[in-house]
Design an enzyme around this catalytic site. Structure first.
Site, PDB file in Angstrom:
ATOM      1  CD  GLU A   1      51.186  42.348  37.345  1.00 50.54           C
ATOM      2  OE1 GLU A   1      51.120  42.135  36.139  1.00 50.54           O
ATOM      3  OE2 GLU A   1      50.633  41.632  38.194  1.00 50.54           O
TER       4      GLU A   1
ATOM      5  N   GLY B   1      43.681  44.349  34.175  1.00 44.11           N
ATOM      6  CA  GLY B   1      42.423  43.878  33.607  1.00 44.11           C
ATOM      7  C   GLY B   1      41.383  44.971  33.431  1.00 44.11           C
TER       8      GLY B   1
ATOM      9  CE  LYS C   1      45.397  38.029  35.109  1.00 47.76           C
ATOM     10  NZ  LYS C   1      44.799  39.245  35.653  1.00 47.76           N
TER      11      LYS C   1
ATOM     12  CB  SER D   1      45.658  47.414  30.669  1.00 43.00           C
ATOM     13  OG  SER D   1      44.609  47.037  31.534  1.00 43.00           O
TER      14      SER D   1
ATOM     15  CG  ASN E   1      49.103  35.685  35.233  1.00 46.94           C
ATOM     16  OD1 ASN E   1      48.837  34.491  35.315  1.00 46.94           O
ATOM     17  ND2 ASN E   1      48.766  36.568  36.165  1.00 46.94           N
TER      18      ASN E   1
ATOM     19  CG  HIS F   1      48.849  38.301  40.128  1.00 43.42           C
ATOM     20  ND1 HIS F   1      47.565  38.779  40.264  1.00 43.42           N
ATOM     21  CD2 HIS F   1      49.241  38.621  38.870  1.00 43.42           C
ATOM     22  CE1 HIS F   1      47.197  39.349  39.129  1.00 43.42           C
ATOM     23  NE2 HIS F   1      48.200  39.271  38.265  1.00 43.42           N
TER      24      HIS F   1
ATOM     25  CD  GLU G   1      44.130  38.530  39.060  1.00 42.82           C
ATOM     26  OE1 GLU G   1      44.494  37.383  38.725  1.00 42.82           O
ATOM     27  OE2 GLU G   1      43.978  39.467  38.242  1.00 42.82           O
TER      28      GLU G   1
HETATM   29  C1  PEP Z   1      48.142  40.550  35.292  1.00 43.15           C
HETATM   30  O1  PEP Z   1      47.192  39.962  35.761  1.00 43.15           O
HETATM   31  O2  PEP Z   1      49.286  40.282  35.679  1.00 43.15           O
HETATM   32  C2  PEP Z   1      47.882  41.587  34.295  1.00 43.15           C
HETATM   33  C3  PEP Z   1      48.781  42.499  34.109  1.00 43.15           C
HETATM   34  O3  PEP Z   1      46.680  41.522  33.623  1.00 43.15           O
HETATM   35  P1  PEP Z   1      46.218  42.434  32.366  1.00 43.15           P
HETATM   36  O4  PEP Z   1      47.369  42.463  31.406  1.00 43.15           O
HETATM   37  O5  PEP Z   1      45.027  41.724  31.823  1.00 43.15           O
HETATM   38  O6  PEP Z   1      45.925  43.777  32.915  1.00 43.15           O
END
Ligand code: PEP
Length: 248
Positions: free
Chosen positions: A166, A172, A11, A212, A9, A94, A96
Protein backbone atom coordinates in the site's frame (compact mmCIF):
# COMPACT_ATOMS: atom_id res chain seq x y z
CA UNK A 1 -2.42 -21.37 -8.45
CA UNK A 2 -3.07 -18.29 -6.34
CA UNK A 3 -6.64 -17.18 -5.65
CA UNK A 4 -7.85 -13.57 -5.87
CA UNK A 5 -8.57 -11.77 -2.63
CA UNK A 6 -10.78 -8.74 -2.02
CA UNK A 7 -10.17 -7.45 1.50
CA UNK A 8 -12.01 -4.46 2.94
CA UNK A 9 -10.64 -2.26 5.69
CA UNK A 10 -13.47 -0.39 7.37
CA UNK A 11 -11.02 1.49 9.64
CA UNK A 12 -12.85 3.50 12.37
CA UNK A 13 -16.09 3.77 10.44
CA UNK A 14 -19.69 2.57 10.78
CA UNK A 15 -22.20 2.38 13.60
CA UNK A 16 -23.48 -1.04 14.67
CA UNK A 17 -26.51 -0.76 12.38
CA UNK A 18 -24.32 0.32 9.43
CA UNK A 19 -21.80 -2.45 10.10
CA UNK A 20 -24.52 -5.08 10.22
CA UNK A 21 -26.20 -3.82 7.06
CA UNK A 22 -22.89 -3.79 5.17
CA UNK A 23 -21.95 -7.27 6.41
CA UNK A 24 -25.37 -8.58 5.35
CA UNK A 25 -25.07 -7.05 1.90
CA UNK A 26 -21.57 -8.46 1.32
CA UNK A 27 -22.57 -11.90 2.64
CA UNK A 28 -25.29 -12.02 -0.02
CA UNK A 29 -22.87 -11.33 -2.89
CA UNK A 30 -22.16 -14.20 -5.23
CA UNK A 31 -18.42 -14.66 -4.75
CA UNK A 32 -16.51 -16.14 -7.70
CA UNK A 33 -15.06 -19.64 -7.13
CA UNK A 34 -11.41 -18.58 -7.03
CA UNK A 35 -11.99 -15.47 -4.91
CA UNK A 36 -11.75 -14.88 -1.17
CA UNK A 37 -13.47 -11.95 0.53
CA UNK A 38 -12.29 -10.57 3.87
CA UNK A 39 -13.87 -7.77 5.90
CA UNK A 40 -11.58 -5.78 8.24
CA UNK A 41 -13.94 -4.77 11.02
CA UNK A 42 -13.63 -2.58 14.17
CA UNK A 43 -13.21 -4.71 17.32
CA UNK A 44 -16.66 -3.90 18.74
CA UNK A 45 -18.46 -5.27 15.69
CA UNK A 46 -16.35 -8.39 15.12
CA UNK A 47 -18.73 -10.83 16.85
CA UNK A 48 -21.80 -9.40 15.15
CA UNK A 49 -20.16 -9.47 11.72
CA UNK A 50 -18.82 -13.00 12.32
CA UNK A 51 -22.35 -14.14 13.10
CA UNK A 52 -23.84 -12.43 10.04
CA UNK A 53 -21.21 -13.84 7.68
CA UNK A 54 -21.40 -17.40 9.07
CA UNK A 55 -22.42 -19.74 6.26
CA UNK A 56 -21.11 -17.36 3.59
CA UNK A 57 -17.63 -17.36 2.07
CA UNK A 58 -16.81 -14.05 3.76
CA UNK A 59 -13.92 -14.10 6.25
CA UNK A 60 -13.51 -11.60 9.06
CA UNK A 61 -10.37 -9.69 10.06
CA UNK A 62 -9.50 -7.53 13.04
CA UNK A 63 -7.52 -4.38 12.25
CA UNK A 64 -4.88 -4.80 14.97
CA UNK A 65 -3.90 -6.93 17.95
CA UNK A 66 -1.47 -6.66 20.87
CA UNK A 67 1.81 -8.55 20.88
CA UNK A 68 1.25 -10.08 24.34
CA UNK A 69 -1.22 -12.91 25.03
CA UNK A 70 -2.76 -11.25 28.08
CA UNK A 71 -1.91 -8.92 30.93
CA UNK A 72 -2.14 -5.37 32.24
CA UNK A 73 -2.55 -3.54 28.93
CA UNK A 74 -5.68 -1.49 29.47
CA UNK A 75 -7.73 -1.01 26.33
CA UNK A 76 -5.83 -3.56 24.24
CA UNK A 77 -7.03 -6.73 22.47
CA UNK A 78 -4.89 -9.88 22.22
CA UNK A 79 -4.64 -12.39 19.41
CA UNK A 80 -6.02 -15.27 21.55
CA UNK A 81 -9.07 -13.10 22.31
CA UNK A 82 -9.67 -12.81 18.56
CA UNK A 83 -9.37 -16.53 17.90
CA UNK A 84 -11.67 -17.19 20.86
CA UNK A 85 -14.44 -15.49 18.85
CA UNK A 86 -13.40 -17.32 15.64
CA UNK A 87 -11.84 -14.36 13.86
CA UNK A 88 -9.89 -15.50 10.80
CA UNK A 89 -7.41 -12.72 10.07
CA UNK A 90 -5.71 -9.69 11.55
CA UNK A 91 -4.40 -6.70 9.57
CA UNK A 92 -0.95 -5.69 10.88
CA UNK A 93 1.41 -2.92 9.88
CA UNK A 94 -1.14 -0.63 8.25
CA UNK A 95 0.50 2.72 7.56
CA UNK A 96 -2.01 4.46 9.85
CA UNK A 97 -0.90 2.23 12.75
CA UNK A 98 2.74 2.86 11.85
CA UNK A 99 2.25 6.63 11.62
CA UNK A 100 -0.29 7.48 14.33
CA UNK A 101 0.54 4.77 16.86
CA UNK A 102 4.31 4.54 16.37
CA UNK A 103 4.33 0.88 15.35
CA UNK A 104 7.80 0.02 14.05
CA UNK A 105 9.09 -3.06 12.30
CA UNK A 106 10.33 -4.71 15.53
CA UNK A 107 6.95 -4.31 17.22
CA UNK A 108 5.21 -5.59 14.10
CA UNK A 109 7.43 -8.68 14.03
CA UNK A 110 6.30 -9.42 17.61
CA UNK A 111 2.65 -8.85 16.66
CA UNK A 112 2.98 -11.18 13.67
CA UNK A 113 4.41 -13.88 15.94
CA UNK A 114 1.60 -13.42 18.47
CA UNK A 115 -1.06 -13.56 15.77
CA UNK A 116 0.30 -16.71 14.14
CA UNK A 117 0.79 -18.41 17.51
CA UNK A 118 -2.87 -17.79 18.33
CA UNK A 119 -3.96 -19.25 14.97
CA UNK A 120 -4.78 -16.05 13.11
CA UNK A 121 -3.78 -15.41 9.53
CA UNK A 122 -2.09 -12.07 8.92
CA UNK A 123 -2.53 -9.40 6.28
CA UNK A 124 0.83 -7.63 6.59
CA UNK A 125 0.93 -4.12 5.12
CA UNK A 126 3.96 -2.40 3.71
CA UNK A 127 4.46 0.64 1.51
CA UNK A 128 6.40 3.84 1.13
CA UNK A 129 5.53 7.53 1.67
CA UNK A 130 5.58 10.00 -1.21
CA UNK A 131 9.05 11.43 -0.55
CA UNK A 132 10.56 7.94 -0.70
CA UNK A 133 8.79 7.22 -3.99
CA UNK A 134 10.05 10.55 -5.36
CA UNK A 135 13.61 9.70 -4.26
CA UNK A 136 13.15 6.35 -6.03
CA UNK A 137 14.26 4.42 -2.94
CA UNK A 138 10.87 2.71 -2.49
CA UNK A 139 12.14 -0.78 -3.24
CA UNK A 140 14.76 -0.74 -0.48
CA UNK A 141 12.27 0.98 1.88
CA UNK A 142 9.72 -1.82 1.46
CA UNK A 143 12.46 -4.46 1.58
CA UNK A 144 13.48 -3.23 5.05
CA UNK A 145 9.84 -3.35 6.22
CA UNK A 146 9.53 -6.96 5.08
CA UNK A 147 12.94 -8.05 6.26
CA UNK A 148 12.44 -6.68 9.76
CA UNK A 149 8.72 -7.38 10.13
CA UNK A 150 8.18 -10.66 8.32
CA UNK A 151 11.25 -12.46 7.07
CA UNK A 152 12.16 -13.90 10.48
CA UNK A 153 9.32 -16.39 9.86
CA UNK A 154 9.84 -19.96 8.67
CA UNK A 155 8.78 -20.82 5.13
CA UNK A 156 5.89 -22.89 6.52
CA UNK A 157 4.61 -19.89 8.50
CA UNK A 158 4.35 -17.84 5.30
CA UNK A 159 1.32 -19.96 4.34
CA UNK A 160 -0.68 -17.87 6.83
CA UNK A 161 0.56 -14.52 5.55
CA UNK A 162 -0.88 -12.21 2.91
CA UNK A 163 1.21 -9.17 1.99
CA UNK A 164 -0.57 -5.92 1.15
CA UNK A 165 1.53 -3.39 -0.73
CA UNK A 166 0.00 0.00 0.00
CA UNK A 167 1.92 3.06 -1.20
CA UNK A 168 1.02 5.67 1.42
CA UNK A 169 0.65 8.37 -1.22
CA UNK A 170 -2.23 6.38 -2.69
CA UNK A 171 -4.15 5.62 0.52
CA UNK A 172 -7.35 7.63 0.83
CA UNK A 173 -6.02 10.22 -1.62
CA UNK A 174 -7.85 9.22 -4.78
CA UNK A 175 -4.42 8.87 -6.43
CA UNK A 176 -3.91 5.26 -7.46
CA UNK A 177 -0.64 3.65 -8.44
CA UNK A 178 -0.69 2.93 -12.15
CA UNK A 179 -1.05 -0.70 -13.10
CA UNK A 180 2.63 -0.66 -14.12
CA UNK A 181 3.74 0.84 -10.78
CA UNK A 182 1.69 -1.75 -8.91
CA UNK A 183 2.96 -4.65 -11.02
CA UNK A 184 6.61 -3.51 -10.77
CA UNK A 185 6.49 -3.28 -6.98
CA UNK A 186 4.61 -6.55 -6.57
CA UNK A 187 7.21 -8.27 -8.72
CA UNK A 188 9.96 -6.75 -6.57
CA UNK A 189 8.23 -8.06 -3.44
CA UNK A 190 7.84 -11.52 -4.97
CA UNK A 191 11.55 -11.46 -5.86
CA UNK A 192 12.39 -10.53 -2.24
CA UNK A 193 10.45 -13.59 -1.05
CA UNK A 194 12.21 -15.75 -3.63
CA UNK A 195 15.62 -14.47 -2.49
CA UNK A 196 14.81 -15.32 1.14
CA UNK A 197 12.69 -18.46 0.82
CA UNK A 198 12.94 -19.73 -2.75
CA UNK A 199 10.72 -19.76 -5.80
CA UNK A 200 7.99 -22.03 -4.40
CA UNK A 201 7.27 -19.77 -1.43
CA UNK A 202 7.36 -16.72 -3.70
CA UNK A 203 4.95 -18.30 -6.18
CA UNK A 204 2.45 -19.12 -3.43
CA UNK A 205 2.43 -15.72 -1.70
CA UNK A 206 -0.68 -13.59 -2.15
CA UNK A 207 0.27 -9.94 -2.63
CA UNK A 208 -2.57 -7.42 -2.52
CA UNK A 209 -2.48 -3.84 -3.79
CA UNK A 210 -3.99 -1.11 -1.61
CA UNK A 211 -4.44 2.59 -2.33
CA UNK A 212 -7.63 4.13 -3.74
CA UNK A 213 -8.89 0.93 -5.35
CA UNK A 214 -12.30 1.67 -6.85
CA UNK A 215 -14.73 -0.22 -9.10
CA UNK A 216 -13.31 1.75 -12.05
CA UNK A 217 -9.67 0.72 -11.59
CA UNK A 218 -9.93 -2.69 -9.89
CA UNK A 219 -10.06 -4.76 -13.07
CA UNK A 220 -6.86 -3.36 -14.55
CA UNK A 221 -4.96 -3.48 -11.23
CA UNK A 222 -6.09 -7.04 -10.41
CA UNK A 223 -5.29 -8.10 -13.96
CA UNK A 224 -1.56 -7.66 -13.37
CA UNK A 225 0.41 -10.88 -13.09
CA UNK A 226 1.68 -10.31 -9.55
CA UNK A 227 -1.36 -8.49 -8.14
CA UNK A 228 -3.54 -11.03 -6.35
CA UNK A 229 -6.33 -8.66 -5.34
CA UNK A 230 -6.76 -5.61 -3.18
CA UNK A 231 -6.93 -4.19 0.32
CA UNK A 232 -9.65 -1.58 0.02
CA UNK A 233 -10.44 1.25 2.42
CA UNK A 234 -13.00 3.86 1.36
CA UNK A 235 -14.67 1.81 -1.36
CA UNK A 236 -15.24 -1.11 1.03
CA UNK A 237 -17.71 1.04 3.00
CA UNK A 238 -20.20 1.10 0.14
CA UNK A 239 -21.82 -2.27 -0.57
CA UNK A 240 -22.27 -1.56 -4.28
CA UNK A 241 -18.65 -0.46 -4.77
CA UNK A 242 -17.15 -3.33 -2.80
CA UNK A 243 -19.41 -5.78 -4.63
CA UNK A 244 -18.11 -4.47 -7.96
CA UNK A 245 -14.52 -4.82 -6.66
CA UNK A 246 -15.20 -8.42 -5.55
CA UNK A 247 -16.53 -9.16 -9.02
CA UNK A 248 -13.49 -7.54 -10.62
C1 PEP B 1 -6.33 1.31 3.19
O1 PEP B 1 -6.48 2.06 4.13
O2 PEP B 1 -5.88 0.17 3.38
C2 PEP B 1 -6.67 1.80 1.86
C3 PEP B 1 -6.14 1.22 0.84
O3 PEP B 1 -7.54 2.87 1.79
P1 PEP B 1 -8.21 3.49 0.45
O4 PEP B 1 -8.71 2.34 -0.36
O5 PEP B 1 -9.31 4.36 0.97
O6 PEP B 1 -7.13 4.23 -0.24
Amino acid sequence: MRKKIAAGNWKMNNTKAEAEALAKAISAVEIPEDTEVILGVPFVFLSAVKEITAGSKVQVAAQNCHQEESGAYTGEISAPMLTSIDIDYVILGHSERREYFGEDNALLAAKVDAALKAGLKVIFCCGEPLNIREEETHVSYVKKQLQEGLFHLSEAALDDIIIAYEPIWAIGTGVTASKEQAQDMHKEIRDMIAANYGATAAGKMHILYGGSVKPGNATELFGQEDVDGGLVGGASLKAADFTAIIQA
